[in-house]
Write a protein that holds these residues in place. Sequence first.
Motif, PDB file in Angstrom:
ATOM      1  N   LYS A  90      97.977  -3.603  26.322  1.00 24.82           N
ATOM      2  CA  LYS A  90      96.889  -4.282  25.612  1.00 24.82           C
ATOM      3  C   LYS A  90      97.183  -4.489  24.130  1.00 24.82           C
ATOM      4  O   LYS A  90      96.656  -5.423  23.525  1.00 24.82           O
ATOM      5  CB  LYS A  90      95.577  -3.509  25.778  1.00 24.82           C
ATOM      6  N   ILE A  91      97.991  -3.619  23.531  1.00 21.60           N
ATOM      7  CA  ILE A  91      98.227  -3.753  22.095  1.00 21.60           C
ATOM      8  C   ILE A  91      99.497  -4.535  21.770  1.00 21.60           C
ATOM      9  O   ILE A  91      99.887  -4.621  20.601  1.00 21.60           O
ATOM     10  CB  ILE A  91      98.255  -2.374  21.392  1.00 21.60           C
ATOM     11  N   THR A  92     100.127  -5.125  22.780  1.00 23.14           N
ATOM     12  CA  THR A  92     101.385  -5.829  22.571  1.00 23.14           C
ATOM     13  C   THR A  92     101.313  -6.833  21.426  1.00 23.14           C
ATOM     14  O   THR A  92     102.236  -6.937  20.623  1.00 23.14           O
ATOM     15  CB  THR A  92     101.812  -6.555  23.858  1.00 23.14           C
ATOM     16  N   LYS A  93     100.220  -7.566  21.337  1.00 24.11           N
ATOM     17  CA  LYS A  93     100.103  -8.594  20.300  1.00 24.11           C
ATOM     18  C   LYS A  93      99.236  -8.154  19.113  1.00 24.11           C
ATOM     19  O   LYS A  93      98.855  -8.968  18.280  1.00 24.11           O
ATOM     20  CB  LYS A  93      99.538  -9.878  20.909  1.00 24.11           C
ATOM     21  N   CYS A  94      98.936  -6.872  19.060  1.00 20.99           N
ATOM     22  CA  CYS A  94      98.112  -6.357  17.954  1.00 20.99           C
ATOM     23  C   CYS A  94      99.014  -5.999  16.774  1.00 20.99           C
ATOM     24  O   CYS A  94      99.830  -5.087  16.860  1.00 20.99           O
ATOM     25  CB  CYS A  94      97.337  -5.120  18.411  1.00 20.99           C
ATOM     26  N   GLU A  95      98.839  -6.695  15.680  1.00 20.00           N
ATOM     27  CA  GLU A  95      99.744  -6.536  14.544  1.00 20.00           C
ATOM     28  C   GLU A  95      99.316  -5.443  13.566  1.00 20.00           C
ATOM     29  O   GLU A  95     100.115  -4.997  12.752  1.00 20.00           O
ATOM     30  CB  GLU A  95      99.879  -7.874  13.810  1.00 20.00           C
ATOM     31  N   SER A  96      98.065  -5.015  13.629  1.00 22.67           N
ATOM     32  CA  SER A  96      97.579  -4.039  12.639  1.00 22.67           C
ATOM     33  C   SER A  96      97.635  -2.602  13.142  1.00 22.67           C
ATOM     34  O   SER A  96      97.277  -1.682  12.412  1.00 22.67           O
ATOM     35  CB  SER A  96      96.127  -4.367  12.269  1.00 22.67           C
ATOM     36  N   VAL A  97      98.106  -2.377  14.372  1.00 23.00           N
ATOM     37  CA  VAL A  97      97.923  -1.087  15.040  1.00 23.00           C
ATOM     38  C   VAL A  97      99.184  -0.222  15.007  1.00 23.00           C
ATOM     39  O   VAL A  97     100.288  -0.688  15.274  1.00 23.00           O
ATOM     40  CB  VAL A  97      97.507  -1.303  16.511  1.00 23.00           C
ATOM     41  N   CYS A  98      98.980   1.055  14.681  1.00 27.11           N
ATOM     42  CA  CYS A  98     100.004   2.058  14.977  1.00 27.11           C
ATOM     43  C   CYS A  98      99.298   3.209  15.693  1.00 27.11           C
ATOM     44  O   CYS A  98      98.099   3.419  15.497  1.00 27.11           O
ATOM     45  CB  CYS A  98     100.732   2.533  13.726  1.00 27.11           C
ATOM     46  N   HIS A  99     100.000   3.883  16.568  1.00 21.27           N
ATOM     47  CA  HIS A  99      99.343   4.939  17.338  1.00 21.27           C
ATOM     48  C   HIS A  99     100.228   6.171  17.412  1.00 21.27           C
ATOM     49  O   HIS A  99     101.452   6.084  17.300  1.00 21.27           O
ATOM     50  CB  HIS A  99      98.985   4.446  18.747  1.00 21.27           C
ATOM     51  N   TYR A 100      99.553   7.305  17.602  1.00 23.36           N
ATOM     52  CA  TYR A 100     100.247   8.578  17.748  1.00 23.36           C
ATOM     53  C   TYR A 100      99.705   9.268  18.985  1.00 23.36           C
ATOM     54  O   TYR A 100      98.486   9.394  19.154  1.00 23.36           O
ATOM     55  CB  TYR A 100     100.024   9.469  16.525  1.00 23.36           C
ATOM     56  N   ARG A 101     100.622   9.695  19.840  1.00 23.40           N
ATOM     57  CA  ARG A 101     100.237  10.412  21.062  1.00 23.40           C
ATOM     58  C   ARG A 101     100.227  11.906  20.736  1.00 23.40           C
ATOM     59  O   ARG A 101     101.240  12.606  20.870  1.00 23.40           O
ATOM     60  CB  ARG A 101     101.211  10.079  22.197  1.00 23.40           C
ATOM     61  N   MET A 102      99.073  12.372  20.284  1.00 26.01           N
ATOM     62  CA  MET A 102      98.933  13.764  19.833  1.00 26.01           C
ATOM     63  C   MET A 102      97.454  14.121  19.825  1.00 26.01           C
ATOM     64  O   MET A 102      96.596  13.242  19.963  1.00 26.01           O
ATOM     65  CB  MET A 102      99.506  13.929  18.423  1.00 26.01           C
ATOM     66  N   SER A 103      97.179  15.381  19.619  1.00 26.94           N
ATOM     67  CA  SER A 103      95.783  15.808  19.502  1.00 26.94           C
ATOM     68  C   SER A 103      95.247  15.434  18.125  1.00 26.94           C
ATOM     69  O   SER A 103      96.005  15.252  17.163  1.00 26.94           O
ATOM     70  CB  SER A 103      95.669  17.321  19.708  1.00 26.94           C
ATOM     71  N   THR A 104      93.934  15.332  18.033  1.00 23.49           N
ATOM     72  CA  THR A 104      93.327  15.049  16.737  1.00 23.49           C
ATOM     73  C   THR A 104      93.594  16.190  15.756  1.00 23.49           C
ATOM     74  O   THR A 104      93.805  15.953  14.565  1.00 23.49           O
ATOM     75  CB  THR A 104      91.811  14.811  16.889  1.00 23.49           C
ATOM     76  N   ASP A 105      93.601  17.423  16.247  1.00 28.35           N
ATOM     77  CA  ASP A 105      93.921  18.565  15.378  1.00 28.35           C
ATOM     78  C   ASP A 105      95.299  18.398  14.757  1.00 28.35           C
ATOM     79  O   ASP A 105      95.483  18.589  13.551  1.00 28.35           O
ATOM     80  CB  ASP A 105      93.882  19.882  16.159  1.00 28.35           C
ATOM     81  N   ASP A 106      96.286  18.053  15.575  1.00 29.16           N
ATOM     82  CA  ASP A 106      97.646  17.870  15.057  1.00 29.16           C
ATOM     83  C   ASP A 106      97.683  16.772  14.003  1.00 29.16           C
ATOM     84  O   ASP A 106      98.364  16.888  12.987  1.00 29.16           O
ATOM     85  CB  ASP A 106      98.618  17.536  16.186  1.00 29.16           C
TER      86      ASP A 106
END
Length: 196
Positions: A90-106
Amino acid sequence: MGSPVSQFPDWFSAYAKPNFEKYLLPLAGKPCLRFLQLGVYTGDATRWLDFHVLTNPDGLLIDIDTWEGSDEDAHEALDFNEVYLVYQQKITKCESVCHYRMSTDDFFINTRYRIEGPFDFIYVDADHTAVGVLLDAEHAWPWVKQGGLLAFDDYQWGAHLPASKSPKLGIDLFLERHAGEYEILEQGLQVWLRKL
């Protein structure tokens, strides 16, 4: 069999989108917007924010999720590796997005991830236990700009569960602890606050 995208419900459109339109569309196209989402699921809110609000090239949305699910009944039958793949689709064409696969605490403990803050908008929709929601909100609040927005999803979700297992108690405790620091914009299925 349907596509992977069609296998998962779009809870964003079903419940959250009207508030996103009401409170975030007025920000559309403004320079240097910084948004943070705690809990992302398949990325329906992410894609909507990227396409409709973060339209200035210097906008940024940071997504945080473990993509491991939880002990909620609705999550038991889901393959969260598949959920993560759908999010990536879904985010393939989203230019403003970066994501982290981690807990919110981390994320909040490790300051190198927060260099793009403070934030104009933070959305709390990760751990749905009372303690989890309260901790996420307490971590997030210092990172909300003055005049910025903090929103909680699922305020009324889990009414059939013990209070410790649903968001409402955690949200109410946060509201009590920070009385006088915010203006309540919405308090129904979701709670939306503007920081004073």
